[in-house]
Motif scaffolding. Structure first.
Motif, PDB file in Angstrom:
ATOM      1  N   GLN A   1      39.748  46.533  61.485  1.00  0.00           N
ATOM      2  CA  GLN A   1      39.483  47.466  62.369  1.00  0.00           C
ATOM      3  C   GLN A   1      39.068  48.906  61.246  1.00  0.00           C
ATOM      4  O   GLN A   1      37.974  49.529  61.133  1.00  0.00           O
ATOM      5  CB  GLN A   1      40.044  48.036  63.369  1.00  0.00           C
ATOM      6  CG  GLN A   1      40.212  47.261  64.791  1.00  0.00           C
ATOM      7  CD  GLN A   1      41.078  47.653  66.039  1.00  0.00           C
ATOM      8  OE1 GLN A   1      41.676  48.438  65.916  1.00  0.00           O
ATOM      9  NE2 GLN A   1      40.487  46.459  66.677  1.00  0.00           N
ATOM     10  N   VAL A   2      40.013  49.028  60.396  1.00  0.00           N
ATOM     11  CA  VAL A   2      40.009  50.085  59.710  1.00  0.00           C
ATOM     12  C   VAL A   2      39.225  50.172  58.312  1.00  0.00           C
ATOM     13  O   VAL A   2      38.375  51.263  58.079  1.00  0.00           O
ATOM     14  CB  VAL A   2      41.084  50.688  58.556  1.00  0.00           C
ATOM     15  CG1 VAL A   2      41.585  51.176  57.723  1.00  0.00           C
ATOM     16  CG2 VAL A   2      42.706  50.862  60.345  1.00  0.00           C
ATOM     17  N   TYR A   3      38.848  49.056  57.821  1.00  0.00           N
ATOM     18  CA  TYR A   3      38.045  48.539  57.548  1.00  0.00           C
ATOM     19  C   TYR A   3      36.317  48.933  57.461  1.00  0.00           C
ATOM     20  O   TYR A   3      35.594  47.717  55.916  1.00  0.00           O
ATOM     21  CB  TYR A   3      38.928  47.806  56.057  1.00  0.00           C
ATOM     22  CG  TYR A   3      39.425  47.767  55.246  1.00  0.00           C
ATOM     23  CD1 TYR A   3      39.373  48.987  54.137  1.00  0.00           C
ATOM     24  CD2 TYR A   3      41.069  47.890  55.515  1.00  0.00           C
ATOM     25  CE1 TYR A   3      40.841  49.471  52.716  1.00  0.00           C
ATOM     26  CE2 TYR A   3      42.169  48.432  54.376  1.00  0.00           C
ATOM     27  CZ  TYR A   3      41.746  49.120  53.593  1.00  0.00           C
ATOM     28  OH  TYR A   3      43.149  49.481  53.233  1.00  0.00           O
TER      29      TYR A   3
ATOM     30  N   SER B   1      46.623  35.249  59.668  1.00  0.00           N
ATOM     31  CA  SER B   1      46.797  36.625  59.616  1.00  0.00           C
ATOM     32  C   SER B   1      45.363  36.952  58.364  1.00  0.00           C
ATOM     33  O   SER B   1      44.432  38.341  58.375  1.00  0.00           O
ATOM     34  CB  SER B   1      47.685  37.482  59.504  1.00  0.00           C
ATOM     35  OG  SER B   1      48.503  36.793  58.069  1.00  0.00           O
ATOM     36  N   ILE B   2      45.708  36.085  57.452  1.00  0.00           N
ATOM     37  CA  ILE B   2      45.321  36.094  56.359  1.00  0.00           C
ATOM     38  C   ILE B   2      43.420  35.957  56.318  1.00  0.00           C
ATOM     39  O   ILE B   2      42.500  37.365  56.549  1.00  0.00           O
ATOM     40  CB  ILE B   2      44.781  35.695  54.861  1.00  0.00           C
ATOM     41  CG1 ILE B   2      46.344  36.129  54.730  1.00  0.00           C
ATOM     42  CG2 ILE B   2      43.981  35.692  53.926  1.00  0.00           C
ATOM     43  CD1 ILE B   2      46.886  34.647  53.292  1.00  0.00           C
ATOM     44  N   HIS B   3      42.568  34.890  57.261  1.00  0.00           N
ATOM     45  CA  HIS B   3      41.794  34.743  57.938  1.00  0.00           C
ATOM     46  C   HIS B   3      40.984  35.675  59.421  1.00  0.00           C
ATOM     47  O   HIS B   3      40.276  36.550  58.641  1.00  0.00           O
ATOM     48  CB  HIS B   3      41.779  33.555  58.260  1.00  0.00           C
ATOM     49  CG  HIS B   3      40.751  32.732  59.416  1.00  0.00           C
ATOM     50  ND1 HIS B   3      40.066  33.156  60.336  1.00  0.00           N
ATOM     51  CD2 HIS B   3      38.966  32.443  58.299  1.00  0.00           C
ATOM     52  CE1 HIS B   3      38.444  33.043  60.731  1.00  0.00           C
ATOM     53  NE2 HIS B   3      38.049  32.437  59.523  1.00  0.00           N
ATOM     54  N   GLN B   4      42.476  36.180  59.768  1.00  0.00           N
ATOM     55  CA  GLN B   4      41.678  37.385  60.771  1.00  0.00           C
ATOM     56  C   GLN B   4      41.259  38.613  59.759  1.00  0.00           C
ATOM     57  O   GLN B   4      40.543  39.374  60.441  1.00  0.00           O
ATOM     58  CB  GLN B   4      42.457  37.213  61.735  1.00  0.00           C
ATOM     59  CG  GLN B   4      42.474  38.635  63.361  1.00  0.00           C
ATOM     60  CD  GLN B   4      43.488  38.659  64.200  1.00  0.00           C
ATOM     61  OE1 GLN B   4      44.319  38.270  63.863  1.00  0.00           O
ATOM     62  NE2 GLN B   4      43.312  38.473  64.904  1.00  0.00           N
ATOM     63  N   SER B   5      42.423  38.893  58.823  1.00  0.00           N
ATOM     64  CA  SER B   5      41.811  39.846  57.896  1.00  0.00           C
ATOM     65  C   SER B   5      40.508  40.519  57.693  1.00  0.00           C
ATOM     66  O   SER B   5      39.135  40.974  57.546  1.00  0.00           O
ATOM     67  CB  SER B   5      42.754  40.598  56.837  1.00  0.00           C
ATOM     68  OG  SER B   5      44.175  40.866  57.970  1.00  0.00           O
TER      69      SER B   5
ATOM     70  N   SER C   1      44.572  42.368  50.292  1.00  0.00           N
ATOM     71  CA  SER C   1      44.626  41.506  50.089  1.00  0.00           C
ATOM     72  C   SER C   1      46.613  41.754  49.293  1.00  0.00           C
ATOM     73  O   SER C   1      47.453  41.442  49.950  1.00  0.00           O
ATOM     74  CB  SER C   1      44.157  40.554  48.873  1.00  0.00           C
ATOM     75  OG  SER C   1      43.209  40.090  49.490  1.00  0.00           O
ATOM     76  N   LYS C   2      46.138  42.678  49.118  1.00  0.00           N
ATOM     77  CA  LYS C   2      47.144  43.655  48.310  1.00  0.00           C
ATOM     78  C   LYS C   2      48.716  43.745  49.188  1.00  0.00           C
ATOM     79  O   LYS C   2      49.857  43.720  49.700  1.00  0.00           O
ATOM     80  CB  LYS C   2      47.120  44.161  47.394  1.00  0.00           C
ATOM     81  CG  LYS C   2      46.840  43.782  46.018  1.00  0.00           C
ATOM     82  CD  LYS C   2      46.293  45.118  45.514  1.00  0.00           C
ATOM     83  CE  LYS C   2      45.131  45.053  43.571  1.00  0.00           C
ATOM     84  NZ  LYS C   2      45.130  46.180  42.885  1.00  0.00           N
TER      85      LYS C   2
ATOM     86  N   PHE D   1      33.983  42.601  47.274  1.00  0.00           N
ATOM     87  CA  PHE D   1      35.360  42.182  46.856  1.00  0.00           C
ATOM     88  C   PHE D   1      36.011  43.064  45.949  1.00  0.00           C
ATOM     89  O   PHE D   1      37.575  42.743  46.495  1.00  0.00           O
ATOM     90  CB  PHE D   1      34.504  41.124  45.830  1.00  0.00           C
ATOM     91  CG  PHE D   1      35.903  40.383  45.546  1.00  0.00           C
ATOM     92  CD1 PHE D   1      36.171  38.494  45.827  1.00  0.00           C
ATOM     93  CD2 PHE D   1      36.252  40.293  44.012  1.00  0.00           C
ATOM     94  CE1 PHE D   1      36.940  38.264  45.589  1.00  0.00           C
ATOM     95  CE2 PHE D   1      37.767  39.367  43.644  1.00  0.00           C
ATOM     96  CZ  PHE D   1      37.920  38.276  44.467  1.00  0.00           C
ATOM     97  N   PRO D   2      35.667  43.939  45.402  1.00  0.00           N
ATOM     98  CA  PRO D   2      37.137  45.009  45.519  1.00  0.00           C
ATOM     99  C   PRO D   2      37.725  45.003  46.839  1.00  0.00           C
ATOM    100  O   PRO D   2      39.224  45.800  46.342  1.00  0.00           O
ATOM    101  CB  PRO D   2      36.410  45.839  44.371  1.00  0.00           C
ATOM    102  CG  PRO D   2      35.539  45.469  43.893  1.00  0.00           C
ATOM    103  CD  PRO D   2      34.682  44.983  44.816  1.00  0.00           C
ATOM    104  N   LEU D   3      37.294  45.480  48.019  1.00  0.00           N
ATOM    105  CA  LEU D   3      37.621  46.146  49.085  1.00  0.00           C
ATOM    106  C   LEU D   3      38.908  45.381  49.431  1.00  0.00           C
ATOM    107  O   LEU D   3      39.667  45.198  50.363  1.00  0.00           O
ATOM    108  CB  LEU D   3      36.470  46.274  49.940  1.00  0.00           C
ATOM    109  CG  LEU D   3      36.959  47.129  51.341  1.00  0.00           C
ATOM    110  CD1 LEU D   3      38.485  48.598  50.905  1.00  0.00           C
ATOM    111  CD2 LEU D   3      35.883  46.977  52.093  1.00  0.00           C
ATOM    112  N   LEU D   4      38.313  43.306  49.699  1.00  0.00           N
ATOM    113  CA  LEU D   4      39.073  42.939  49.965  1.00  0.00           C
ATOM    114  C   LEU D   4      39.979  42.299  48.948  1.00  0.00           C
ATOM    115  O   LEU D   4      41.433  42.383  49.833  1.00  0.00           O
ATOM    116  CB  LEU D   4      38.400  41.831  49.357  1.00  0.00           C
ATOM    117  CG  LEU D   4      37.112  40.810  50.650  1.00  0.00           C
ATOM    118  CD1 LEU D   4      36.007  39.716  50.540  1.00  0.00           C
ATOM    119  CD2 LEU D   4      37.784  41.303  51.824  1.00  0.00           C
TER     120      LEU D   4
END
Length: 251
Positions: free
Chosen positions: A105-107, A177-181, A129-130, A122-125
């Motif tokens: 929701q934030v991003y 969680s990674i897939h949902q994000s 990820s970090k 891609f930089p946003l992802l």
């Protein structure tokens, strides 16, 4: 507070507060109520009609596949193992779901703005990820160092077995969680068909695993976890492939 039908009352009160808070935010933001009109709503329904067409049935099957394991585990392995699985899934998955949904929701706005301005996403992802991997590292450390003792301390000695299951299921929750994000990519790049395919694939694989259940419960948990991980990894790969295609198209 020992209120009769407390879950129902609490659920209603929770959504009532959410509704009231939403109205307050609309009033504070000087929302233009005149913006609503049947013609605009009709145009939006026609423009985005492919979303309910392609997504309704797969979404229903996806929810069914997420809800049914508890019932089938109880049926195949007994109430005790059903209770262990339910506590394990809820305790581990709910915090990760909360975090990943909040991240999405934030991003989401930043992502949509970047796409509309033909900028790289891609930089946003990588940034997302970090943060995710930081939380994953903490969760892995806690569960593998003191999983059984931690569950026994919080819920009682009889629930230490949940800590054993958590060492299996944590990998599925991490991939989930990674897939949902990353799933905000689906609507942002208009990948409604691809998202529907992943949901349908999840339904097929989970029910295939549940149908051919082994006699040993821990073996089942291992197979079930691997099956879920495979689906989520496929979903993540699909997202990254389309992100690569988008970035290639704007370069």
């Amino acid at each position: 507070f020992n209120i009769q039908n407390g879950l129902v009352v609490g659920y209603f009160i929770g959504w009532l507060f959410t509704f009231i808070f939403g109205i307050i935010q609309l009033l504070r933001s000087e929302f233009d109520w005149n913006f609503f009109s049947f013609s605009i709503i009709r145009e939006s329904i026609i423009k985005y009609k492919h979303y309910p067409i392609y997504n309704t049935i797969p979404s229903f099957l996806n929810v069914l596949a997420q809800s049914s394991p508890f019932l089938l585990i109880t049926y195949y392995y007994g109430n005790e193992y059903g209770g262990y699985f339910n506590i394990c899934k809820q305790i581990i998955q709910i915090p990760f779901s909360f975090v990943s949904m909040s991240i999405s929701q934030v991003y989401f706005k930043k992502l949509v703005d970047s796409i509309n301005n033909h900028q790289r996403i891609f930089p946003l992802l990588i940034h997302v990820s970090k943060f995710l991997f930081f939380l994953i590292g903490i969760a892995m450390f806690v569960i593998f160092i003191g999983g059984e003792k931690l569950f026994g301390l919080i819920f009682g000695k009889n629930w230490e077995y949940v800590g054993v299951l958590s060492k299996y299921y944590i990998f599925s929750v991490i991939m989930f969680s990674i897939h949902q994000s990353f799933s905000i990519i689906y609507p942002s790049l208009h990948l409604v068909k691809q998202e529907s395919i992943i949901k349908f694939l999840y339904f097929i694989i989970v029910f295939f695993v549940l149908y051919f259940h082994p006699s040993n419960f821990l073996t089942f948990m291992l197979i079930y976890t691997i099956a879920e991980c495979v689906v989520f990894i496929i979903g993540i790969c699909v997202i990254l492939i389309h992100v690569h295609k988008y970035e290639k198209s704007i370069s």
